[in-house]
Scaffold this motif. Structure first.
Motif, PDB file in Angstrom:
ATOM      1  N   PHE A 180       0.840  -1.202   0.000  1.00 47.54           N
ATOM      2  CA  PHE A 180       0.000   0.000   0.000  1.00 47.54           C
ATOM      3  C   PHE A 180       0.877   1.255   0.000  1.00 47.54           C
ATOM      4  CE2 PHE A 180      -3.122  -2.999   1.002  1.00 47.54           C
ATOM      5  CZ  PHE A 180      -4.369  -2.455   1.296  1.00 47.54           C
ATOM      6  N   LEU A 181       0.508   2.253  -0.807  1.00 47.04           N
ATOM      7  CA  LEU A 181       1.066   3.599  -0.682  1.00 47.04           C
ATOM      8  C   LEU A 181      -0.097   4.571  -0.631  1.00 47.04           C
ATOM      9  CD1 LEU A 181       3.397   5.592  -0.514  1.00 47.04           C
ATOM     10  CD2 LEU A 181       3.404   5.697  -3.026  1.00 47.04           C
ATOM     11  N   ILE A 182      -0.205   5.291   0.483  1.00 52.31           N
ATOM     12  CA  ILE A 182      -1.304   6.219   0.719  1.00 52.31           C
ATOM     13  C   ILE A 182      -0.755   7.640   0.756  1.00 52.31           C
ATOM     14  CG2 ILE A 182      -3.167   6.883   2.278  1.00 52.31           C
ATOM     15  CD1 ILE A 182      -3.027   4.032   3.460  1.00 52.31           C
ATOM     16  N   VAL A 183      -1.285   8.508  -0.102  1.00 49.97           N
ATOM     17  CA  VAL A 183      -0.992   9.939  -0.030  1.00 49.97           C
ATOM     18  C   VAL A 183      -2.083  10.591   0.814  1.00 49.97           C
ATOM     19  CG1 VAL A 183      -1.095  12.077  -1.361  1.00 49.97           C
ATOM     20  CG2 VAL A 183       0.325  10.196  -2.151  1.00 49.97           C
ATOM     21  N   THR A 184      -1.684  11.341   1.830  1.00 48.68           N
ATOM     22  CA  THR A 184      -2.674  11.936   2.723  1.00 48.68           C
ATOM     23  C   THR A 184      -2.141  13.209   3.349  1.00 48.68           C
ATOM     24  OG1 THR A 184      -4.082  11.540   4.667  1.00 48.68           O
ATOM     25  CG2 THR A 184      -1.882  10.583   4.718  1.00 48.68           C
ATOM     26  N   HIS A 185      -3.067  14.074   3.803  1.00 47.54           N
ATOM     27  CA  HIS A 185      -2.729  15.231   4.632  1.00 47.54           C
ATOM     28  C   HIS A 185      -3.173  15.008   6.077  1.00 47.54           C
ATOM     29  CE1 HIS A 185      -2.679  17.630   0.746  1.00 47.54           C
ATOM     30  NE2 HIS A 185      -1.544  17.972   1.320  1.00 47.54           N
ATOM     31  N   ASP A 186      -3.853  13.895   6.322  1.00 45.69           N
ATOM     32  CA  ASP A 186      -4.425  13.663   7.640  1.00 45.69           C
ATOM     33  C   ASP A 186      -3.345  13.169   8.598  1.00 45.69           C
ATOM     34  OD1 ASP A 186      -7.065  13.396   9.220  1.00 45.69           O
ATOM     35  OD2 ASP A 186      -6.070  11.473   9.556  1.00 45.69           O
ATOM     36  N   ILE A 187      -3.048  13.977   9.615  1.00 47.09           N
ATOM     37  CA  ILE A 187      -1.947  13.652  10.524  1.00 47.09           C
ATOM     38  C   ILE A 187      -2.277  12.431  11.374  1.00 47.09           C
ATOM     39  CG2 ILE A 187      -0.515  14.514  12.413  1.00 47.09           C
ATOM     40  CD1 ILE A 187       0.008  15.759   9.656  1.00 47.09           C
ATOM     41  N   ASN A 188      -3.538  12.274  11.773  1.00 45.34           N
ATOM     42  CA  ASN A 188      -3.901  11.102  12.567  1.00 45.34           C
ATOM     43  C   ASN A 188      -3.690   9.818  11.763  1.00 45.34           C
ATOM     44  OD1 ASN A 188      -5.136   9.810  14.981  1.00 45.34           O
ATOM     45  ND2 ASN A 188      -6.739   9.267  13.517  1.00 45.34           N
ATOM     46  N   THR A 189      -4.042   9.863  10.474  1.00 39.04           N
ATOM     47  CA  THR A 189      -3.780   8.719   9.597  1.00 39.04           C
ATOM     48  C   THR A 189      -2.288   8.406   9.550  1.00 39.04           C
ATOM     49  OG1 THR A 189      -5.714   9.183   8.203  1.00 39.04           O
ATOM     50  CG2 THR A 189      -3.951   7.876   7.215  1.00 39.04           C
ATOM     51  N   ALA A 190      -1.481   9.452   9.374  1.00 33.69           N
ATOM     52  CA  ALA A 190      -0.037   9.255   9.276  1.00 33.69           C
ATOM     53  C   ALA A 190       0.559   8.712  10.566  1.00 33.69           C
ATOM     54  CB  ALA A 190       0.643  10.574   8.907  1.00 33.69           C
ATOM     55  N   PRO A 219      13.698  19.376  11.747  1.00 31.32           N
ATOM     56  CA  PRO A 219      12.695  20.435  11.896  1.00 31.32           C
ATOM     57  C   PRO A 219      11.470  20.301  10.993  1.00 31.32           C
ATOM     58  CG  PRO A 219      14.881  21.373  11.989  1.00 31.32           C
ATOM     59  CD  PRO A 219      15.066  19.923  11.640  1.00 31.32           C
ATOM     60  N   VAL A 220      11.684  20.042   9.675  1.00 26.55           N
ATOM     61  CA  VAL A 220      10.534  20.010   8.776  1.00 26.55           C
ATOM     62  C   VAL A 220       9.650  18.802   9.064  1.00 26.55           C
ATOM     63  CG1 VAL A 220      11.708  18.771   6.899  1.00 26.55           C
ATOM     64  CG2 VAL A 220       9.798  20.276   6.382  1.00 26.55           C
ATOM     65  N   VAL A 221      10.257  17.659   9.395  1.00 28.63           N
ATOM     66  CA  VAL A 221       9.486  16.459   9.720  1.00 28.63           C
ATOM     67  C   VAL A 221       8.702  16.676  11.003  1.00 28.63           C
ATOM     68  CG1 VAL A 221       9.641  14.003  10.296  1.00 28.63           C
ATOM     69  CG2 VAL A 221      11.140  14.963   8.538  1.00 28.63           C
ATOM     70  N   ARG A 222       9.375  17.217  12.003  1.00 34.73           N
ATOM     71  CA  ARG A 222       8.738  17.448  13.297  1.00 34.73           C
ATOM     72  C   ARG A 222       7.605  18.459  13.181  1.00 34.73           C
ATOM     73  NH1 ARG A 222      12.084  19.157  18.734  1.00 34.73           N
ATOM     74  NH2 ARG A 222      10.280  19.430  20.094  1.00 34.73           N
ATOM     75  N   GLN A 223       7.828  19.531  12.423  1.00 41.11           N
ATOM     76  CA  GLN A 223       6.790  20.552  12.266  1.00 41.11           C
ATOM     77  C   GLN A 223       5.562  19.988  11.557  1.00 41.11           C
ATOM     78  OE1 GLN A 223       7.868  23.881   9.793  1.00 41.11           O
ATOM     79  NE2 GLN A 223       5.925  24.956  10.131  1.00 41.11           N
ATOM     80  N   PHE A 224       5.787  19.262  10.461  1.00 40.90           N
ATOM     81  CA  PHE A 224       4.650  18.784   9.667  1.00 40.90           C
ATOM     82  C   PHE A 224       3.859  17.714  10.405  1.00 40.90           C
ATOM     83  CE2 PHE A 224       2.301  16.643   6.368  1.00 40.90           C
ATOM     84  CZ  PHE A 224       1.938  17.672   5.509  1.00 40.90           C
ATOM     85  N   LEU A 225       4.546  16.732  10.978  1.00 36.28           N
ATOM     86  CA  LEU A 225       3.850  15.625  11.630  1.00 36.28           C
ATOM     87  C   LEU A 225       3.137  16.043  12.905  1.00 36.28           C
ATOM     88  CD1 LEU A 225       6.305  12.660  11.087  1.00 36.28           C
ATOM     89  CD2 LEU A 225       3.946  12.775  10.345  1.00 36.28           C
ATOM     90  N   ASN A 226       3.489  17.218  13.431  1.00 39.51           N
ATOM     91  CA  ASN A 226       2.838  17.690  14.642  1.00 39.51           C
ATOM     92  C   ASN A 226       2.023  18.954  14.403  1.00 39.51           C
ATOM     93  OD1 ASN A 226       3.977  15.691  16.649  1.00 39.51           O
ATOM     94  ND2 ASN A 226       5.853  16.472  15.739  1.00 39.51           N
TER      95      ASN A 226
END
Length: 341
Positions: A194-204, A234-241
């Motif tokens: 599976f590869l899922i493209v999403t903006h939903d942080i809870n999903t990620a 920084p960019v990973v931490r900012q986006f995922l949170n």
């Protein structure tokens, strides 16, 4: 059984506009991966490139020893049969009922009899919870049902790779939770990649085995879920949170003046939130890509945030980081433009 996708040095432009450069990663066979990124970073373009609908400028996409980038059209057509694709809006034919929408790939690409087509189509519709809705038109059902119908259609050819483009788009949080659980259960049943493209942080944070982040025309990071959820990048931490402090701005990246103003005002990213347990299957059976909670952190000597991996069915001993152990974060730090794996 799912197959691995090995992507090396993939670069794509439209005219003079570079979309992303030198993307390198491997999507592990039978596992669920999620691709994140700010709007406009080319996530959907990446999906279309993987399935051969768009040609990259450079790089390779190797599946079962074949490079999709160099295949002739006839051979590419055969490899595409490994794929099932769920588009953002379901992409259903409005004039066809749900059964005919689901049956369409079987009628188009196989020589099966109508009785065989009916049997397979109804099985896939039941798999996604659409039994009894065969005669409904797409305009008569909810967005969530259209997503599930599109998913059933993507499954009828028994794909080994499933590409899913923003499944949460237009869905409320409850329906998003239902479809996330459906992905987990489907992955356990069909063992596809599976590869899922999403903006939903809870999903990620709760669904995938692996997470990737496209940012500023490159792959910022790709790897096991716990690696990214505990990352100080920084960019990973900012986006995922979902924070405003950090290198990502409204247009995409902040300029030096904005970052300097943040630093001068003392703004810092808050501590990392706890890593939630990964969603399990509805019946409790393990999946191929599922890993014990905290395994990656223990193996790599990473101390997760306090409260991580706590859930009703989780009992795991992982040392927790304290505020004193949390590294100082320089939000103006330059990003490593190479892909981590």
């Amino acid at each position: 059984m799912g197959v691995a996708i090995d992507v090396q040095g993939l670069t794509k432009s439209f005219g003079s506009q570079l979309i992303w450069n030198d993307v390198t990663l491997t999507l592990p066979a039978g596992e669920i991966s999620v691709m994140l990124g700010p709007s406009g970073t080319g996530k959907s373009v990446f999906l279309k490139t993987l399935v051969g609908l768009l040609k990259p400028d450079k790089g390779s996409i190797v599946i079962n020893g074949a490079d999709l980038v160099t295949l002739k059209e006839h051979d590419l057509y055969e490899v595409r049969k490994l794929f099932g694709v769920l588009f953002q809006d379901g992409a259903l034919f409005g004039s066809m009922n749900l059964f005919d929408n689901v049956a369409f790939p079987l009628r188009e690409h196989t020589k099966k009899t109508e009785s065989e087509i009916r049997k397979i189509s109804l099985e896939k519709m039941e798999l996604v919870g659409l039994q009894g809705a065969e005669d409904k038109l797409p305009g008569e059902i909810s967005g969530g049902m259209r997503k599930r119908a599109g998913l059933a259609r993507a499954l009828v050819l028994d794909p080994e790779i499933l590409l899913i483009d923003e499944p949460d788009s237009g869905l409320d949080p409850v329906r998003t939770s239902y479809i996330n659980q459906l992905f987990i259960d489907l992955n356990a049943q069909i063992d596809a990649t599976f590869l899922i493209v999403t903006h939903d942080i809870n999903t990620a944070r709760t669904v995938p085995d692996n997470i990737g982040l496209l940012y500023h025309k490159h792959l910022a990071m790709f790897g096991p879920r716990e690696m990214l959820l505990s990352s100080e990048e920084p960019v990973v931490r900012q986006f995922l949170n979902a924070q405003t402090v950090g290198p990502i701005g409204m247009s995409e990246e902040k300029d030096a003046d904005e970052l300097a103003a943040e630093a001068a005002s003392g703004q810092q990213l808050p501590p990392l939130p706890p890593i939630a347990p990964q969603l399990g299957t509805s019946n409790g059976e393990p999946r191929r890509g599922e890993r014990p909670a905290g395994e990656w952190c223990r193996a790599n000597g990473v101390i997760p945030p306090p409260g991580s991996f706590q859930g009703p069915h989780t009992s795991v001993q992982v040392p927790e980081r304290t505020l004193d152990q949390r590294p100082e974060l320089d939000v103006g730090a330059s990003l490593d433009h190479g892909a981590a794996s």
